[in-house]
Motif scaffolding. Sequence first.
Motif, PDB file in Angstrom:
ATOM      1  N   GLU A 150      34.952  51.844  46.341  1.00 22.57           N
ATOM      2  CA  GLU A 150      36.162  51.186  45.837  1.00 22.57           C
ATOM      3  C   GLU A 150      35.870  49.747  45.412  1.00 22.57           C
ATOM      4  N   LEU A 151      35.085  49.025  46.212  1.00 22.05           N
ATOM      5  CA  LEU A 151      34.724  47.652  45.839  1.00 22.05           C
ATOM      6  C   LEU A 151      33.958  47.624  44.514  1.00 22.05           C
ATOM      7  N   LYS A 159      45.587  42.744  41.511  1.00 15.12           N
ATOM      8  CA  LYS A 159      46.504  43.215  42.557  1.00 15.12           C
ATOM      9  C   LYS A 159      45.878  44.344  43.367  1.00 15.12           C
ATOM     10  N   SER A 160      45.224  45.280  42.675  1.00 10.93           N
ATOM     11  CA  SER A 160      44.633  46.416  43.393  1.00 10.93           C
ATOM     12  C   SER A 160      43.439  45.981  44.237  1.00 10.93           C
ATOM     13  N   LEU A 161      42.644  45.025  43.758  1.00 10.97           N
ATOM     14  CA  LEU A 161      41.526  44.509  44.557  1.00 10.97           C
ATOM     15  C   LEU A 161      42.065  43.761  45.769  1.00 10.97           C
ATOM     16  N   LEU A 192      41.134  44.499  49.632  1.00 11.17           N
ATOM     17  CA  LEU A 192      40.573  43.479  50.516  1.00 11.17           C
ATOM     18  C   LEU A 192      41.417  43.308  51.775  1.00 11.17           C
ATOM     19  N   VAL A 193      42.729  43.320  51.618  1.00 10.63           N
ATOM     20  CA  VAL A 193      43.618  43.194  52.780  1.00 10.63           C
ATOM     21  C   VAL A 193      43.456  44.417  53.682  1.00 10.63           C
ATOM     22  N   TYR A 222      29.533  40.406  56.385  1.00 15.48           N
ATOM     23  CA  TYR A 222      29.532  41.266  55.204  1.00 15.48           C
ATOM     24  C   TYR A 222      30.804  42.104  55.182  1.00 15.48           C
ATOM     25  N   MET A 223      31.295  42.410  53.980  1.00 12.49           N
ATOM     26  CA  MET A 223      32.488  43.253  53.856  1.00 12.49           C
ATOM     27  C   MET A 223      32.157  44.707  54.173  1.00 12.49           C
ATOM     28  N   ILE A 224      30.970  45.143  53.762  1.00 13.46           N
ATOM     29  CA  ILE A 224      30.538  46.524  54.007  1.00 13.46           C
ATOM     30  C   ILE A 224      29.457  46.488  55.082  1.00 13.46           C
TER      31      ILE A 224
END
Length: 138
Positions: free
Chosen positions: A6-7, A64-66, A70-71, A84-86
């Motif tokens: 998704e990212l 908006k979708s990103l 993220l939220v 790290y996000m992932i």
Amino acid sequence: MKEGIELALHTGGRREEVVGLRWNMIKEINNELSYIVVSNLKVERQKGEGYNDNVAPKIIPITKSLKMLLVRMGYNENKGSAAYMIAPDRTNTSMSAIMNNLSKGFSHFYKQLNTGRELQFKCLRKTYLTHLNATLSG
């Protein structure tokens, strides 16, 4: 893996850029998520060692979708963190292993759709760039 795919779709990032995303790369304007600052790895490699100081970073706008992604991934809890996000706990997993898992995972699940088209993980980048170009009218 799902969030990594998704990212990639929402940022247009290369595998290494997506896997290297950290929460502190997100910038706000007036307390609103605005953009993500990412090193321009391709240009840095082309210029070579010692010349990377003059390479402008890539700016990824937060749509908006990103923002929703993220939220959902934990932005509010991780805001400003260097995690790290992932796969934030990378003690036993290398960056290259995570990148390979993203590519192989995308290929595996896409093949299950039986669309008759051959797509690879890098196609997400092209899809993003095409959409961004159309949205911003070139």
